[in-house]
Design a protein around this motif. Structure first.
Motif, PDB file in Angstrom:
ATOM      1  N   LEU A 120       0.920  -1.050   0.001  1.00  0.00           N
ATOM      2  CA  LEU A 120       0.002  -0.029  -0.016  1.00  0.00           C
ATOM      3  C   LEU A 120       0.843   1.279  -0.214  1.00  0.00           C
ATOM      4  N   ALA A 121       1.875   1.342   0.827  1.00  0.00           N
ATOM      5  CA  ALA A 121       2.770   2.307   0.989  1.00  0.00           C
ATOM      6  C   ALA A 121       3.593   2.495  -0.335  1.00  0.00           C
ATOM      7  N   GLY A 122       3.846   1.484  -1.031  1.00  0.00           N
ATOM      8  CA  GLY A 122       4.739   1.611  -2.294  1.00  0.00           C
ATOM      9  C   GLY A 122       3.669   2.175  -3.410  1.00  0.00           C
ATOM     10  N   ALA A 123       2.192   1.736  -3.450  1.00  0.00           N
ATOM     11  CA  ALA A 123       1.497   1.965  -4.391  1.00  0.00           C
ATOM     12  C   ALA A 123       1.350   3.786  -4.133  1.00  0.00           C
ATOM     13  N   ALA A 124       1.295   4.099  -3.063  1.00  0.00           N
ATOM     14  CA  ALA A 124       1.001   5.401  -2.815  1.00  0.00           C
ATOM     15  C   ALA A 124       2.061   6.106  -3.480  1.00  0.00           C
ATOM     16  N   ASN A 125       3.654   5.899  -3.046  1.00  0.00           N
ATOM     17  CA  ASN A 125       4.600   6.444  -3.584  1.00  0.00           C
ATOM     18  C   ASN A 125       4.821   6.617  -5.271  1.00  0.00           C
ATOM     19  N   ILE A 126       4.215   5.340  -5.501  1.00  0.00           N
ATOM     20  CA  ILE A 126       4.224   5.415  -6.945  1.00  0.00           C
ATOM     21  C   ILE A 126       3.474   6.347  -7.909  1.00  0.00           C
ATOM     22  N   THR A 127       2.217   6.410  -7.037  1.00  0.00           N
ATOM     23  CA  THR A 127       1.077   7.300  -7.394  1.00  0.00           C
ATOM     24  C   THR A 127       1.529   8.929  -7.213  1.00  0.00           C
ATOM     25  N   LEU A 128       2.199   9.271  -6.263  1.00  0.00           N
ATOM     26  CA  LEU A 128       2.712  10.386  -6.049  1.00  0.00           C
ATOM     27  C   LEU A 128       3.848  10.847  -6.800  1.00  0.00           C
ATOM     28  N   LEU A 129       4.841   9.915  -7.061  1.00  0.00           N
ATOM     29  CA  LEU A 129       5.781  10.286  -8.150  1.00  0.00           C
ATOM     30  C   LEU A 129       5.422  10.325  -9.503  1.00  0.00           C
ATOM     31  N   THR A 130       4.428   9.576  -9.897  1.00  0.00           N
ATOM     32  CA  THR A 130       3.850   9.681 -11.114  1.00  0.00           C
ATOM     33  C   THR A 130       3.023  11.221 -11.302  1.00  0.00           C
ATOM     34  N   LEU A 131       2.359  11.534 -10.322  1.00  0.00           N
ATOM     35  CA  LEU A 131       1.967  12.897 -10.542  1.00  0.00           C
ATOM     36  C   LEU A 131       2.968  14.094 -10.439  1.00  0.00           C
ATOM     37  N   ASN A 132       4.060  13.809  -9.769  1.00  0.00           N
ATOM     38  CA  ASN A 132       4.956  14.737  -9.892  1.00  0.00           C
ATOM     39  C   ASN A 132       5.814  14.896 -11.154  1.00  0.00           C
ATOM     40  N   LEU A 133       6.005  13.709 -11.913  1.00  0.00           N
ATOM     41  CA  LEU A 133       6.391  13.263 -13.068  1.00  0.00           C
ATOM     42  C   LEU A 133       5.640  14.217 -13.992  1.00  0.00           C
ATOM     43  N   ARG A 134       4.232  13.882 -13.948  1.00  0.00           N
ATOM     44  CA  ARG A 134       3.289  14.867 -14.855  1.00  0.00           C
ATOM     45  C   ARG A 134       3.349  16.382 -14.813  1.00  0.00           C
ATOM     46  N   ASP A 135       3.609  16.436 -13.578  1.00  0.00           N
ATOM     47  CA  ASP A 135       3.408  18.159 -13.147  1.00  0.00           C
ATOM     48  C   ASP A 135       4.951  18.472 -13.415  1.00  0.00           C
ATOM     49  N   GLY A 136       5.945  17.934 -13.556  1.00  0.00           N
ATOM     50  CA  GLY A 136       7.271  18.290 -13.952  1.00  0.00           C
ATOM     51  C   GLY A 136       7.370  18.595 -15.271  1.00  0.00           C
TER      52      GLY A 136
END
Length: 153
Positions: A120-136
Protein backbone atom coordinates in the motif's frame (compact mmCIF):
# COMPACT_ATOMS: atom_id res chain seq x y z
CA UNK A 1 21.00 20.75 -17.26
CA UNK A 2 19.80 20.72 -13.66
CA UNK A 3 16.23 20.09 -14.80
CA UNK A 4 17.35 17.16 -16.97
CA UNK A 5 19.24 15.61 -14.05
CA UNK A 6 16.22 16.14 -11.81
CA UNK A 7 14.03 14.33 -14.34
CA UNK A 8 16.56 11.53 -14.74
CA UNK A 9 16.95 10.90 -11.01
CA UNK A 10 13.19 11.13 -10.49
CA UNK A 11 12.61 8.57 -13.24
CA UNK A 12 15.23 6.23 -11.75
CA UNK A 13 13.57 6.48 -8.33
CA UNK A 14 10.11 5.86 -9.76
CA UNK A 15 11.34 2.88 -11.80
CA UNK A 16 13.06 1.41 -8.72
CA UNK A 17 9.93 1.64 -6.60
CA UNK A 18 7.72 0.29 -9.40
CA UNK A 19 10.14 -2.58 -10.00
CA UNK A 20 10.22 -3.44 -6.28
CA UNK A 21 6.41 -3.35 -6.16
CA UNK A 22 5.83 -5.49 -9.26
CA UNK A 23 8.55 -7.97 -8.25
CA UNK A 24 6.92 -8.37 -4.85
CA UNK A 25 3.46 -8.95 -6.28
CA UNK A 26 4.70 -11.43 -8.89
CA UNK A 27 6.84 -13.39 -6.42
CA UNK A 28 4.06 -13.52 -3.82
CA UNK A 29 1.35 -14.48 -6.31
CA UNK A 30 3.15 -16.86 -8.64
CA UNK A 31 6.49 -18.04 -7.24
CA UNK A 32 7.73 -20.14 -4.34
CA UNK A 33 8.95 -18.91 -0.95
CA UNK A 34 12.60 -19.10 -2.03
CA UNK A 35 11.80 -16.62 -4.79
CA UNK A 36 10.00 -14.35 -2.32
CA UNK A 37 13.13 -14.39 -0.17
CA UNK A 38 15.29 -13.62 -3.20
CA UNK A 39 13.07 -10.64 -4.09
CA UNK A 40 13.12 -9.31 -0.51
CA UNK A 41 16.95 -9.45 -0.53
CA UNK A 42 17.15 -7.90 -4.00
CA UNK A 43 14.99 -5.01 -2.83
CA UNK A 44 17.44 -4.33 -0.01
CA UNK A 45 20.30 -4.36 -2.52
CA UNK A 46 18.30 -2.02 -4.77
CA UNK A 47 18.17 0.53 -1.96
CA UNK A 48 21.77 1.39 -2.92
CA UNK A 49 20.31 2.83 -6.12
CA UNK A 50 16.95 4.09 -4.85
CA UNK A 51 18.15 6.12 -1.87
CA UNK A 52 20.75 8.18 -3.78
CA UNK A 53 18.25 8.67 -6.63
CA UNK A 54 15.62 9.96 -4.19
CA UNK A 55 18.16 12.22 -2.49
CA UNK A 56 19.33 13.61 -5.83
CA UNK A 57 15.73 14.12 -6.94
CA UNK A 58 14.88 15.96 -3.75
CA UNK A 59 18.04 18.06 -3.77
CA UNK A 60 17.72 19.05 -7.39
CA UNK A 61 14.01 19.73 -6.90
CA UNK A 62 14.75 22.09 -4.01
CA UNK A 63 17.41 23.81 -6.10
CA UNK A 64 15.07 24.18 -9.08
CA UNK A 65 12.23 25.48 -6.91
CA UNK A 66 14.35 28.45 -5.82
CA UNK A 67 13.87 30.01 -9.24
CA UNK A 68 10.26 28.89 -9.82
CA UNK A 69 7.04 29.62 -8.04
CA UNK A 70 3.50 28.53 -8.58
CA UNK A 71 0.93 25.93 -7.75
CA UNK A 72 2.69 23.01 -9.45
CA UNK A 73 5.95 23.70 -7.60
CA UNK A 74 4.14 23.90 -4.25
CA UNK A 75 2.15 20.74 -4.88
CA UNK A 76 5.24 18.82 -6.03
CA UNK A 77 7.10 19.86 -2.86
CA UNK A 78 4.20 18.77 -0.66
CA UNK A 79 4.01 15.41 -2.41
CA UNK A 80 7.74 14.85 -2.04
CA UNK A 81 7.46 15.38 1.72
CA UNK A 82 4.85 12.62 1.81
CA UNK A 83 6.99 10.36 -0.39
CA UNK A 84 10.01 10.89 1.85
CA UNK A 85 8.07 10.31 5.07
CA UNK A 86 6.47 7.18 3.61
CA UNK A 87 9.85 5.89 2.49
CA UNK A 88 11.69 6.58 5.75
CA UNK A 89 8.91 5.60 8.15
CA UNK A 90 7.26 2.68 6.31
CA UNK A 91 9.05 1.39 3.24
CA UNK A 92 12.68 1.27 4.35
CA UNK A 93 12.03 -0.30 7.77
CA UNK A 94 9.56 -2.81 6.33
CA UNK A 95 12.05 -3.79 3.63
CA UNK A 96 14.61 -4.66 6.30
CA UNK A 97 12.11 -6.52 8.48
CA UNK A 98 10.56 -8.44 5.60
CA UNK A 99 13.96 -9.50 4.26
CA UNK A 100 14.99 -10.61 7.74
CA UNK A 101 11.80 -12.59 8.26
CA UNK A 102 12.00 -14.12 4.78
CA UNK A 103 15.62 -15.18 5.38
CA UNK A 104 14.47 -16.83 8.62
CA UNK A 105 11.61 -18.60 6.82
CA UNK A 106 9.05 -16.65 8.83
CA UNK A 107 6.11 -16.41 6.44
CA UNK A 108 3.35 -15.94 8.99
CA UNK A 109 0.45 -13.57 9.45
CA UNK A 110 2.73 -10.76 10.62
CA UNK A 111 4.86 -11.15 7.49
CA UNK A 112 1.84 -10.88 5.20
CA UNK A 113 0.32 -8.00 7.18
CA UNK A 114 3.56 -6.05 6.91
CA UNK A 115 3.81 -7.06 3.25
CA UNK A 116 0.32 -5.64 2.64
CA UNK A 117 1.28 -2.38 4.37
CA UNK A 118 4.45 -2.17 2.29
CA UNK A 119 2.50 -2.72 -0.94
CA UNK A 120 0.00 0.00 0.00
CA UNK A 121 2.78 2.44 0.90
CA UNK A 122 4.65 1.56 -2.30
CA UNK A 123 1.52 2.11 -4.39
CA UNK A 124 1.05 5.48 -2.70
CA UNK A 125 4.62 6.49 -3.53
CA UNK A 126 4.27 5.30 -7.12
CA UNK A 127 1.12 7.39 -7.46
CA UNK A 128 2.66 10.49 -5.87
CA UNK A 129 5.85 10.24 -7.93
CA UNK A 130 3.86 9.72 -11.12
CA UNK A 131 1.81 12.84 -10.36
CA UNK A 132 5.06 14.74 -9.76
CA UNK A 133 6.42 13.47 -13.07
CA UNK A 134 3.30 14.70 -14.83
CA UNK A 135 3.51 18.11 -13.17
CA UNK A 136 7.23 18.34 -13.90
CA UNK A 137 6.49 17.74 -17.57
CA UNK A 138 3.87 20.47 -17.40
CA UNK A 139 6.35 22.86 -15.79
CA UNK A 140 8.86 22.06 -18.52
CA UNK A 141 6.26 22.74 -21.20
CA UNK A 142 6.26 19.14 -22.44
CA UNK A 143 2.64 18.56 -21.44
CA UNK A 144 -0.18 21.04 -21.85
CA UNK A 145 -1.55 22.65 -18.72
CA UNK A 146 -5.30 22.47 -18.54
CA UNK A 147 -6.91 25.30 -16.56
CA UNK A 148 -8.81 22.74 -14.50
CA UNK A 149 -5.51 21.18 -13.40
CA UNK A 150 -4.60 24.34 -11.53
CA UNK A 151 -7.99 24.47 -9.82
CA UNK A 152 -7.97 20.83 -8.62
CA UNK A 153 -4.63 20.92 -6.93
Amino acid sequence: MKAKLHGFFGAVALLCIATFWVSTVVSEAFLDLASVTLVKNAILTGMWLLIPAMAATGGSGISLSRTRRGRFVEVKARRMKLVAANGVLVLLPSAFVLASWANAGRFDGAFYALQALELLAGAANITLLTLNLRDGLRLAGRLPVRPSALERE
